[in-house]
Design a protein around this motif. Structure first.
Motif, PDB file in Angstrom:
ATOM      1  N   ILE A  25       0.835  -1.203   0.000  1.00 39.20           N
ATOM      2  CA  ILE A  25       0.000   0.000   0.000  1.00 39.20           C
ATOM      3  C   ILE A  25       0.866   1.248   0.000  1.00 39.20           C
ATOM      4  N   SER A  26       1.883   1.271   0.854  1.00 36.82           N
ATOM      5  CA  SER A  26       2.755   2.450   0.940  1.00 36.82           C
ATOM      6  C   SER A  26       3.472   2.697  -0.377  1.00 36.82           C
ATOM      7  N   ARG A  27       4.029   1.624  -0.952  1.00 34.03           N
ATOM      8  CA  ARG A  27       4.774   1.763  -2.209  1.00 34.03           C
ATOM      9  C   ARG A  27       3.882   2.277  -3.330  1.00 34.03           C
ATOM     10  N   ASN A  28       2.669   1.764  -3.428  1.00 30.41           N
ATOM     11  CA  ASN A  28       1.771   2.190  -4.495  1.00 30.41           C
ATOM     12  C   ASN A  28       1.270   3.616  -4.286  1.00 30.41           C
ATOM     13  N   LEU A  29       1.037   4.005  -3.059  1.00 34.65           N
ATOM     14  CA  LEU A  29       0.632   5.381  -2.803  1.00 34.65           C
ATOM     15  C   LEU A  29       1.753   6.353  -3.170  1.00 34.65           C
ATOM     16  N   VAL A  30       2.982   5.989  -2.813  1.00 36.43           N
ATOM     17  CA  VAL A  30       4.129   6.836  -3.162  1.00 36.43           C
ATOM     18  C   VAL A  30       4.254   6.959  -4.679  1.00 36.43           C
ATOM     19  N   SER A  31       4.055   5.852  -5.395  1.00 37.36           N
ATOM     20  CA  SER A  31       4.171   5.871  -6.853  1.00 37.36           C
ATOM     21  C   SER A  31       3.106   6.752  -7.499  1.00 37.36           C
ATOM     22  N   ARG A  32       2.000   6.971  -6.787  1.00 37.22           N
ATOM     23  CA  ARG A  32       0.927   7.828  -7.297  1.00 37.22           C
ATOM     24  C   ARG A  32       1.138   9.293  -6.911  1.00 37.22           C
ATOM     25  N   GLY A  33       2.253   9.581  -6.246  1.00 38.16           N
ATOM     26  CA  GLY A  33       2.570  10.956  -5.898  1.00 38.16           C
ATOM     27  C   GLY A  33       2.091  11.391  -4.529  1.00 38.16           C
ATOM     28  N   HIS A  34       1.599  10.451  -3.710  1.00 41.41           N
ATOM     29  CA  HIS A  34       1.139  10.803  -2.368  1.00 41.41           C
ATOM     30  C   HIS A  34       2.308  10.782  -1.382  1.00 41.41           C
ATOM     31  N   GLU A  35       2.168  11.520  -0.319  1.00 40.29           N
ATOM     32  CA  GLU A  35       3.181  11.574   0.732  1.00 40.29           C
ATOM     33  C   GLU A  35       2.796  10.573   1.821  1.00 40.29           C
ATOM     34  N   VAL A  36       3.676   9.613   2.092  1.00 45.38           N
ATOM     35  CA  VAL A  36       3.353   8.521   3.006  1.00 45.38           C
ATOM     36  C   VAL A  36       4.345   8.488   4.168  1.00 45.38           C
ATOM     37  N   THR A  37       3.805   8.339   5.365  1.00 47.10           N
ATOM     38  CA  THR A  37       4.621   8.110   6.553  1.00 47.10           C
ATOM     39  C   THR A  37       4.086   6.870   7.265  1.00 47.10           C
ATOM     40  N   VAL A  38       4.990   6.050   7.770  1.00 46.96           N
ATOM     41  CA  VAL A  38       4.621   4.867   8.544  1.00 46.96           C
ATOM     42  C   VAL A  38       5.009   5.111   9.996  1.00 46.96           C
ATOM     43  N   PHE A  39       4.053   4.991  10.900  1.00 50.16           N
ATOM     44  CA  PHE A  39       4.311   5.026  12.345  1.00 50.16           C
ATOM     45  C   PHE A  39       4.227   3.598  12.833  1.00 50.16           C
ATOM     46  N   ARG A  40       5.298   3.102  13.445  1.00 52.30           N
ATOM     47  CA  ARG A  40       5.349   1.681  13.758  1.00 52.30           C
ATOM     48  C   ARG A  40       6.024   1.421  15.102  1.00 52.30           C
ATOM     49  N   PHE A  41       5.795   0.239  15.616  1.00 48.90           N
ATOM     50  CA  PHE A  41       6.520  -0.306  16.761  1.00 48.90           C
ATOM     51  C   PHE A  41       7.886  -0.773  16.272  1.00 48.90           C
ATOM     52  N   ALA A  42       8.946  -0.361  16.966  1.00 51.42           N
ATOM     53  CA  ALA A  42      10.286  -0.786  16.590  1.00 51.42           C
ATOM     54  C   ALA A  42      10.497  -2.239  17.010  1.00 51.42           C
ATOM     55  N   ALA A  43      11.096  -3.025  16.124  1.00 47.02           N
ATOM     56  CA  ALA A  43      11.369  -4.424  16.449  1.00 47.02           C
ATOM     57  C   ALA A  43      12.157  -4.516  17.747  1.00 47.02           C
ATOM     58  N   GLU A  44      11.923  -5.605  18.460  1.00 45.23           N
ATOM     59  CA  GLU A  44      12.503  -5.777  19.791  1.00 45.23           C
ATOM     60  C   GLU A  44      14.015  -5.527  19.798  1.00 45.23           C
TER      61      GLU A  44
END
Length: 426
Positions: A25-44
């Motif tokens: 989803i993130s990759r395809n949104l970026v390819s369409r010109g949208h600005e994407v940020t992912v907020f995530r839990f950092a791996a242990e």
């Protein structure tokens, strides 16, 4: 459009269905010109608790927050964490997204949804597993007994074994009350979110059976990059090449497959297990138990972790893909990957895996945790190549990634329309 994606786990640190969908989803949104940020839990082990870091992956900014549960002092704090809510709110005010897509809140906080409501931000929530209904997330107990129905007395005992420091022992009214509070909180979160999406009808039905009241639940099947699987397959040899692909954890049933393969003539079959083994609710001994099940009579190989881009090459060299899960999947990408690769699939008659396969038409269904039934199915495919070819070539509806992303984009637009204006960020 500025889109914020929220998830407990993500590539490249961990591999799984949710991670693959988030990346697509993130990759395809970026390819369409949208600005994407992912907020995530950092791996242990990557960050100290509540410490944050920023980086980039697949064209998206990635904001990570640490949580090692070192300050865990109540069951409530497993799913509602004010400190993480505050970290998220600060990032929300910095980023000012137009829409937020929440994929998974394990190890983060469901209070994030309240933060978003308070700021009037449009939200799409995807249910990729059953964690917002089952504290273990998988509707299966540590003894691998499947919870076909949710009973909070049973759940209290299960949770007390997993988190003994947070429960009296699992057999008290207070323990049940802890889970009833969890239920009320989660149902409110799900009922009040702008758009709720699930990948399959069976997932929708299971959540409704648990007590979800809202009428509108959108089904958005997972999409795959179909062209990646368009490659020649190696010819079938003297042994039936059976493959397991996925996380190597007890609930996914690799041990059932190891036992089933060993019911067949060792000269007629081989098994290759591809996947990362990691602790399952504190159980780190599953791979050792798998190795102990191997009697040494058959060719059984545990290959370890693979990357998503490896799957087409793996499937091009196998004759049968087995998905022997003991729990309720919500979709199962692996089955569709087998379909696209032209490999016959054998899977459990359970939840979304049974929904994905029409028995004797697009694959074979077997009873979960039934070694004999699985061995019989493998024997049929070994002895009847025409059956294997018919199952592999049968037409199957599979969405591509672009179709899935387009559907989510429509949901984003609907969420925006609900609010009729951008978030206030007051």
């Amino acid at each position: 459009m500025r889109a914020l994606q929220v998830s407990a786990f993500s590539l490249p640190d961990t591999v799984g269905g949710t991670q693959v969908m988030l990346a697509a989803i993130s990759r395809n949104l970026v390819s369409r010109g949208h600005e994407v940020t992912v907020f995530r839990f950092a791996a242990e082990g990557l960050l100290r608790t509540y410490e944050t870091s920023r980086g980039h992956y697949l064209g998206a900014e990635v904001v990570s927050v640490g949580n090692d549960f070192s300050d865990l002092d109540s069951f409530r704090k497993l799913y509602r964490n004010d400190r993480i809510d505050a970290v998220f709110e600060a990032e929300l005010l910095r980023l000012r997204p137009d829409v937020v897509h929440v994929h998974h809140l394990t190890c983060l906080s469901t209070g994030i949804l309240d933060v978003l409501r308070r700021h009037g931000v449009p939200v799409v929530l995807s249910l990729w597993d059953f964690w917002l209904g089952c504290p273990r997330g998988q509707r299966i107990q540590d003894n691998l007994e499947l919870c076909r129905k949710i009973d909070r007395k049973t759940c209290a005992s299960c949770c007390a074994r997993l988190w003994p420091q947070l429960f009296d022992g699992g057999d008290t009214d207070d323990d049940v009350a802890i889970l009833q509070e969890y239920d009320a909180w989660m149902r409110r979160q799900l009922d009040e979110v702008d758009i709720l999406a699930v990948p399959s009808a069976s997932t929708r039905d299971e959540y409704r059976a648990w007590g979800l009241l809202r009428d509108e639940i959108d089904i958005v099947p997972c999409g795959l990059e179909r062209e990646r699987f368009d490659r020649p397959r190696s010819a079938r040899g003297s042994r039936l090449r059976v493959a397991y692909i996925g996380s190597v954890i007890p609930s996914k049933g690799a041990h059932v497959l190891v036992e089933a393969v060993q019911r067949l003539d060792p000269n007629s079959v081989q098994l290759d297990v591809f996947g990362e083994a990691f602790p399952w609710h504190g159980d780190a001994g599953y791979v050792d138990r798998l190795r102990a099940l191997d009697c040494g009579s058959h060719q059984i190989t545990l290959h370890g972790r693979y990357e998503p881009q490896d799957v087409p090459g793996i499937l091009a060299k196998v004759d049968v893909l087995v998905v022997p899960g003991l729990w309720f999947e919500t979709f199962c990408l692996t089955i569709r990957e087998g379909f696209l690769a032209g490999v016959p699939v054998v899977t459990s008659r359970l939840g979304a895996t049974a929904e994905a396969v029409e028995h004797e038409v697009t694959g074979l269904l077997v009873e979960p945790d039934d070694v004999e039934d699985l061995a019989k199915a493998l024997g049929r495919l070994r002895d009847d190549p025409a059956l294997a070819d018919r199952l592999a070539s049968a037409p199957k509806p599979i969405d591509d990634t672009k179709t899935m992303v387009a559907r989510f984009a429509d949901l984003y637009d609907r969420a925006l329309a609900v609010h009729a204006r951008p978030g206030t960020f007051a």
